[in-house]
Design a protein around this motif. Structure first.
Motif, PDB file in Angstrom:
ATOM      1  N   ARG A   1      -6.364  -3.503  -7.227  1.00 35.33           N
ATOM      2  CA  ARG A   1      -5.462  -2.901  -6.241  1.00 35.33           C
ATOM      3  C   ARG A   1      -3.994  -3.140  -6.531  1.00 35.33           C
ATOM      4  NH1 ARG A   1      -6.710  -5.122  -0.840  1.00 35.33           N
ATOM      5  NH2 ARG A   1      -8.033  -6.727  -1.753  1.00 35.33           N
ATOM      6  N   ILE A   2      -3.697  -3.805  -7.644  1.00 35.62           N
ATOM      7  CA  ILE A   2      -2.295  -4.030  -8.004  1.00 35.62           C
ATOM      8  C   ILE A   2      -2.096  -3.681  -9.478  1.00 35.62           C
ATOM      9  CG2 ILE A   2      -1.843  -5.783  -6.262  1.00 35.62           C
ATOM     10  CD1 ILE A   2      -2.248  -7.927  -8.351  1.00 35.62           C
ATOM     11  N   ASP A   3      -0.908  -3.195  -9.801  1.00 32.73           N
ATOM     12  CA  ASP A   3      -0.554  -2.904 -11.185  1.00 32.73           C
ATOM     13  C   ASP A   3       0.962  -3.007 -11.315  1.00 32.73           C
ATOM     14  OD1 ASP A   3      -0.827  -2.314 -13.839  1.00 32.73           O
ATOM     15  OD2 ASP A   3      -1.925  -0.448 -13.533  1.00 32.73           O
ATOM     16  N   ALA A   4       1.441  -2.949 -12.560  1.00 33.67           N
ATOM     17  CA  ALA A   4       2.878  -3.141 -12.775  1.00 33.67           C
ATOM     18  C   ALA A   4       3.333  -2.379 -14.007  1.00 33.67           C
ATOM     19  CB  ALA A   4       3.193  -4.632 -12.925  1.00 33.67           C
ATOM     20  N   ILE A   5       4.617  -2.077 -14.026  1.00 36.57           N
ATOM     21  CA  ILE A   5       5.300  -1.529 -15.196  1.00 36.57           C
ATOM     22  C   ILE A   5       6.596  -2.311 -15.327  1.00 36.57           C
ATOM     23  CG2 ILE A   5       6.565   0.270 -13.917  1.00 36.57           C
ATOM     24  CD1 ILE A   5       6.160   2.094 -16.367  1.00 36.57           C
TER      25      ILE A   5
ATOM     26  N   ILE B   1       2.260 -11.795   1.826  1.00 31.49           N
ATOM     27  CA  ILE B   1       2.095 -10.518   2.531  1.00 31.49           C
ATOM     28  C   ILE B   1       0.613 -10.254   2.791  1.00 31.49           C
ATOM     29  CG2 ILE B   1       2.292  -8.013   2.280  1.00 31.49           C
ATOM     30  CD1 ILE B   1       4.977  -8.364   1.080  1.00 31.49           C
ATOM     31  N   ASP B   2      -0.221 -10.497   1.784  1.00 30.69           N
ATOM     32  CA  ASP B   2      -1.657 -10.279   1.968  1.00 30.69           C
ATOM     33  C   ASP B   2      -2.229 -11.213   3.028  1.00 30.69           C
ATOM     34  OD1 ASP B   2      -4.128  -8.953   1.152  1.00 30.69           O
ATOM     35  OD2 ASP B   2      -4.706 -10.892   0.329  1.00 30.69           O
ATOM     36  N   LYS B   3      -1.757 -12.431   3.051  1.00 31.71           N
ATOM     37  CA  LYS B   3      -2.239 -13.417   4.014  1.00 31.71           C
ATOM     38  C   LYS B   3      -1.950 -12.987   5.451  1.00 31.71           C
ATOM     39  CE  LYS B   3      -1.600 -18.306   5.272  1.00 31.71           C
ATOM     40  NZ  LYS B   3      -0.892 -19.569   4.915  1.00 31.71           N
ATOM     41  N   HIS B   4      -0.780 -12.405   5.686  1.00 28.59           N
ATOM     42  CA  HIS B   4      -0.370 -12.074   7.054  1.00 28.59           C
ATOM     43  C   HIS B   4      -0.613 -10.613   7.446  1.00 28.59           C
ATOM     44  CE1 HIS B   4       1.588 -15.934   7.914  1.00 28.59           C
ATOM     45  NE2 HIS B   4       2.007 -15.917   6.653  1.00 28.59           N
ATOM     46  N   LEU B   5      -0.573  -9.708   6.458  1.00 26.48           N
ATOM     47  CA  LEU B   5      -0.627  -8.282   6.789  1.00 26.48           C
ATOM     48  C   LEU B   5      -1.732  -7.529   6.067  1.00 26.48           C
ATOM     49  CD1 LEU B   5       3.223  -7.667   6.554  1.00 26.48           C
ATOM     50  CD2 LEU B   5       1.894  -7.863   8.677  1.00 26.48           C
ATOM     51  N   GLY B   6      -2.215  -8.072   4.970  1.00 30.79           N
ATOM     52  CA  GLY B   6      -3.219  -7.390   4.169  1.00 30.79           C
ATOM     53  C   GLY B   6      -2.586  -6.387   3.220  1.00 30.79           C
ATOM     54  N   VAL B   7      -2.834  -6.540   1.934  1.00 32.63           N
ATOM     55  CA  VAL B   7      -2.324  -5.602   0.923  1.00 32.63           C
ATOM     56  C   VAL B   7      -3.441  -4.630   0.568  1.00 32.63           C
ATOM     57  CG1 VAL B   7      -1.513  -5.354  -1.452  1.00 32.63           C
ATOM     58  CG2 VAL B   7      -0.627  -7.212  -0.015  1.00 32.63           C
ATOM     59  N   ASP B   8      -3.210  -3.357   0.822  1.00 32.01           N
ATOM     60  CA  ASP B   8      -4.184  -2.332   0.446  1.00 32.01           C
ATOM     61  C   ASP B   8      -4.025  -1.962  -1.018  1.00 32.01           C
ATOM     62  OD1 ASP B   8      -6.305  -0.470   1.321  1.00 32.01           O
ATOM     63  OD2 ASP B   8      -4.829   1.044   0.732  1.00 32.01           O
ATOM     64  N   SER B   9      -2.778  -1.793  -1.480  1.00 30.85           N
ATOM     65  CA  SER B   9      -2.484  -1.534  -2.888  1.00 30.85           C
ATOM     66  C   SER B   9      -1.008  -1.823  -3.126  1.00 30.85           C
ATOM     67  CB  SER B   9      -2.808  -0.087  -3.272  1.00 30.85           C
ATOM     68  OG  SER B   9      -2.048   0.819  -2.492  1.00 30.85           O
ATOM     69  N   ALA B  10      -0.668  -2.088  -4.385  1.00 34.51           N
ATOM     70  CA  ALA B  10       0.724  -2.389  -4.703  1.00 34.51           C
ATOM     71  C   ALA B  10       1.037  -2.030  -6.148  1.00 34.51           C
ATOM     72  CB  ALA B  10       1.025  -3.866  -4.474  1.00 34.51           C
ATOM     73  N   LEU B  11       2.215  -1.485  -6.347  1.00 34.16           N
ATOM     74  CA  LEU B  11       2.763  -1.244  -7.680  1.00 34.16           C
ATOM     75  C   LEU B  11       4.096  -1.974  -7.776  1.00 34.16           C
ATOM     76  CD1 LEU B  11       2.025   2.540  -8.282  1.00 34.16           C
ATOM     77  CD2 LEU B  11       1.265   0.652  -9.733  1.00 34.16           C
ATOM     78  N   ILE B  12       4.293  -2.692  -8.874  1.00 36.76           N
ATOM     79  CA  ILE B  12       5.507  -3.478  -9.055  1.00 36.76           C
ATOM     80  C   ILE B  12       6.205  -3.036 -10.322  1.00 36.76           C
ATOM     81  CG2 ILE B  12       6.483  -5.782  -9.270  1.00 36.76           C
ATOM     82  CD1 ILE B  12       2.928  -5.586  -8.151  1.00 36.76           C
TER      83      ILE B  12
END
Length: 293
Positions: A189-193, A117-128
């Motif tokens: 810019r990424i985190d998870a629970i 996704i980052d390669k094609h669209l760019g990830v600004d932020s993400a929570l998983i």
């Protein structure tokens, strides 16, 4: 209990195991360096004990040429490199990477999705949010945070002492920080629970992603279908109405559920990815062993 009986003929001897006629010598030592590796001309050792001292001692084994390479099956920070197939496998350098981590099952499921996704669209932020089946250290009944099933294992969160059979148990996870090691461009810019869920196998990753570019459902499908063509052993897509148990014994680390993809405002995406947290991860460990060998 999960996968059924192993369909091979196994004979257990005093110091070896014979599987379908192939003899494998067996040692039981507390420390990895106490095994006589030098007697076997070994190329690769898979360090799957999870004991930190064994990971640290693995470097000594390679530096003294008792073994050539070691694959570590956790996200230990002291390794020479952490490799997730389809994400950063091209960065492996045999000259300087002797002890290599295959990371953890959750990162092998999360990182490929974020990478493409980052390669094609760019990830600004993400929570998983990862939904992970119960593990052996959890309690069957409400109990203390010092695990009954695994003496010596302690939690700081009382919720993890609660019954694993009848509860969804939210918990912190290292998956976000571990994913950043193979996706350094997304650091901060990424985190998870995580949730421990009362099922015996197959996990899911629930992604909430803010994109830098607007996207359509068909665009996302195209990205993942092409990724699955390039990396069929790692990525798959699903368009059927399935549940977690249907993905047991699947070899791919992430199976994108295209039926459940949602987009809000063009740039906010919800994705669900399935993975057999044990079977798929075991396949990735072997992939890393093949790569470094």
């Amino acid at each position: 209990s999960v996968y059924g009986r192993f369909a091979r003929h196994i004979q257990v001897n005093e110091d070896s195991i014979t599987i379908d006629g192939t003899k494998v010598d067996f040692f039981s030592e507390r420390r990895i360096q106490d095994v006589p590796w030098e007697n076997y001309d070994l190329d690769i050792v898979i360090e799957a004990s999870g004991v930190s001292d064994n990971v640290l001692a693995a470097k000594e084994l390679t530096q003294t040429s008792r073994v050539q390479k070691v694959v570590v099956t956790n996200g230990h920070k002291s390794v020479d490199s952490t490799i997730v197939m389809s994400v950063n496998d091209a960065e492996f350098n045999s000259d300087i990477h002797s002890v290599v981590s295959s990371s953890i099952c959750d990162v092998n499921a999360i990182a490929p999705v974020l990478h493409f996704i980052d390669k094609h669209l760019g990830v600004d932020s993400a929570l998983i949010s990862t939904l992970h089946p119960w593990l052996s250290y959890q309690n069957l009944l409400d109990g203390p945070i010092s695990s009954v099933a695994s003496p010596g294992h302690n939690w700081s969160d009382y919720a993890l002492g609660r019954s694993s059979v009848g509860n969804l148990i939210p918990k912190d996870t290292t998956a976000g920080a571990a994913a950043e090691r193979v996706l350094p461009q997304l650091a901060g810019r990424i985190d998870a629970i995580s949730y421990r869920v009362p099922t015996h196998i197959v996990s899911a990753s629930d992604f909430s992603i803010n994109l830098k570019k607007s996207v359509s459902i068909s665009d996302l499908e195209d990205i993942f279908c092409k990724a699955a063509e390039i990396w069929p052993q790692v990525i798959a897509v699903n368009k059927e109405a399935l549940v977690s148990g249907d993905f047991a014994m699947t070899a791919q680390s992430c199976i994108i559920d295209l039926n459940k993809t949602k987009i809000v405002g063009g740039k906010f995406v919800k994705l669900i990815s399935w993975y057999d947290n044990e079977w798929a991860y075991s396949n990735r460990v072997l992939d890393v062993a093949r790569l470094i060998g």
